[in-house]
Design a protein around this motif. Structure first.
Motif, short mmCIF file in Angstrom:
data_model
loop_
_atom_site.label_atom_id
_atom_site.label_comp_id
_atom_site.label_asym_id
_atom_site.label_seq_id
_atom_site.Cartn_x
_atom_site.Cartn_y
_atom_site.Cartn_z
N ILE A 99 -23.96 -19.54 -26.77
CA ILE A 99 -23.26 -20.40 -27.71
C ILE A 99 -22.06 -20.49 -27.62
N ASP A 100 -21.28 -21.77 -27.46
CA ASP A 100 -20.03 -21.56 -27.38
C ASP A 100 -19.10 -22.09 -28.62
N ARG A 101 -17.83 -21.77 -28.68
CA ARG A 101 -16.76 -21.86 -29.67
C ARG A 101 -17.04 -23.42 -30.36
N VAL A 184 -22.49 -13.27 -39.57
CA VAL A 184 -22.86 -14.68 -39.80
C VAL A 184 -21.86 -15.45 -39.61
N PHE A 185 -22.06 -16.67 -38.92
CA PHE A 185 -21.02 -17.82 -38.66
C PHE A 185 -21.27 -18.96 -38.97
N PHE A 196 -16.14 -16.88 -39.00
CA PHE A 196 -16.67 -16.02 -39.72
C PHE A 196 -17.12 -16.60 -41.08
N VAL A 197 -18.17 -16.30 -41.46
CA VAL A 197 -18.77 -16.33 -42.75
C VAL A 197 -18.77 -14.87 -43.45
N GLU A 215 -12.66 -17.26 -29.12
CA GLU A 215 -11.82 -17.23 -30.38
C GLU A 215 -12.70 -17.44 -31.48
N ILE A 216 -12.93 -16.58 -32.48
CA ILE A 216 -13.62 -16.98 -33.92
C ILE A 216 -12.49 -17.08 -34.93
N HIS A 217 -12.58 -18.06 -35.63
CA HIS A 217 -11.68 -18.47 -36.68
C HIS A 217 -11.97 -17.61 -37.90
N ALA A 218 -11.00 -17.08 -38.66
CA ALA A 218 -11.13 -16.35 -40.05
C ALA A 218 -10.35 -17.18 -41.09
N ASP A 219 -10.78 -17.32 -42.20
CA ASP A 219 -10.20 -17.75 -43.16
C ASP A 219 -9.89 -16.70 -44.37
N GLY A 220 -8.86 -16.04 -44.09
CA GLY A 220 -8.37 -14.94 -44.78
C GLY A 220 -9.49 -13.82 -44.34
N ASP A 221 -9.32 -12.91 -45.60
CA ASP A 221 -10.44 -11.65 -45.44
C ASP A 221 -11.96 -12.30 -45.14
N VAL A 222 -12.62 -11.42 -44.36
CA VAL A 222 -14.00 -11.82 -44.08
C VAL A 222 -14.90 -10.72 -45.17
#
Length: 253
Positions: A99-101, A184-185, A196-197, A215-222
């Motif tokens: 599974i890709d980005r 979980v993403f 990231f979720v 790359e996996i994006h993060a909205d602040g702290d996970v």
């Protein structure tokens, strides 16, 4: 209850995928997806309609591996394809060899298009599932060979490709979640990319990134994946999977 296992965190994360679906058909493919969907029907979404993965509509939520004496109705694939799939009233959870980005899934082949090194299942129903129904993915072993920058063959269609195909491909398109043994993403990152979720307890963001090929994006702290409630653990351990089949797919370290 204590000593919650990784497989149980995965089960509740999968159940949460189906929590807000309401009265639709749930089509979980595989052991942990089946466990999670049955847990959801017992807790957050009692309206969810489940089958045995073939043609039997289940009356209840039997333990994994058992479907005898719980058949409520009959819906062969012809009726699923005619009456359910084209109208968006279904949530599919499939596996993924890659599974890709961008949210594209591969279950067809590994290697160059003109000379693949591994033949897999073929695209099967993945294009129709992703275009017509809410779709989530389950990956029991998160690795850089599975979570990749770009899949070798597009089987399930990500959002960007669906939008490029036109309005008919986006009417019901919703790649909802990716659940793995690490976290979980979703695909709410920039331009519908992987984000990231949560991460499961004992797993760090750095662990996930080291095990990923993109790359996996993060909205602040996970945050951490939520802990199962005592009631959910009783359902998992005593009703839905008393023989601990879940541990075969995601073993306790």
């Amino acid at each position: 209850m204590t000593d919650v296992t990784r497989s149980e965190f995965c089960a509740v994360a999968i159940a949460d995928c189906f929590a807000d679906d309401g009265e639709i058909m749930g089509s979980p493919m595989g052991l942990l997806p089946t466990l999670g969907a049955r847990l959801a029907k017992n807790t957050s979404n009692p309206q969810l309609m489940l089958t045995d993965g073939e043609a039997r509509i289940l009356r209840g939520t039997p333990p994994l591996g058992q479907t005898a004496d719980v058949t409520e109705g009959w819906m062969p694939f012809r009726l699923v394809l005619e009456s359910v799939v084209p109208y968006g009233k279904r949530h599919v959870m499939m596996g993924a060899s890659q599974i890709d980005r961008q949210g594209n899934q591969n279950i067809s082949a590994i290697g160059p298009w003109d000379r693949p090194t591994r033949q897999l299942l073929g695209v099967r129903g993945a294009p129709g599932n992703t275009v017509n129904n809410k779709t989530s993915y389950w990956v029991p072993k998160h690795s850089e060979r599975v979570v990749v920058e770009q899949v070798d063959v597009v089987s399930g269609v990500g959002r960007t490709r669906a939008e490029a195909a036109g309005p008919a491909a986006t009417l019901f398109h919703d790649v909802h979640r990716l659940i793995t043994n690490l976290g979980v993403f979703d695909f709410g990152g920039p331009e519908h990319t992987l984000r990231f979720v949560s991460v499961h307890p004992g797993v760090s963001v750095e662990d996930v990134r080291a095990a990923s090929g993109c790359e996996i994006h993060a909205d602040g702290d996970v945050p951490e994946t939520r802990t199962p409630t005592d009631a959910e653990l009783v359902l998992i351990r005593e009703l839905l999977d008393p023989t601990k089949l879940r541990e075969r797919e995601v073993p306790t370290a």
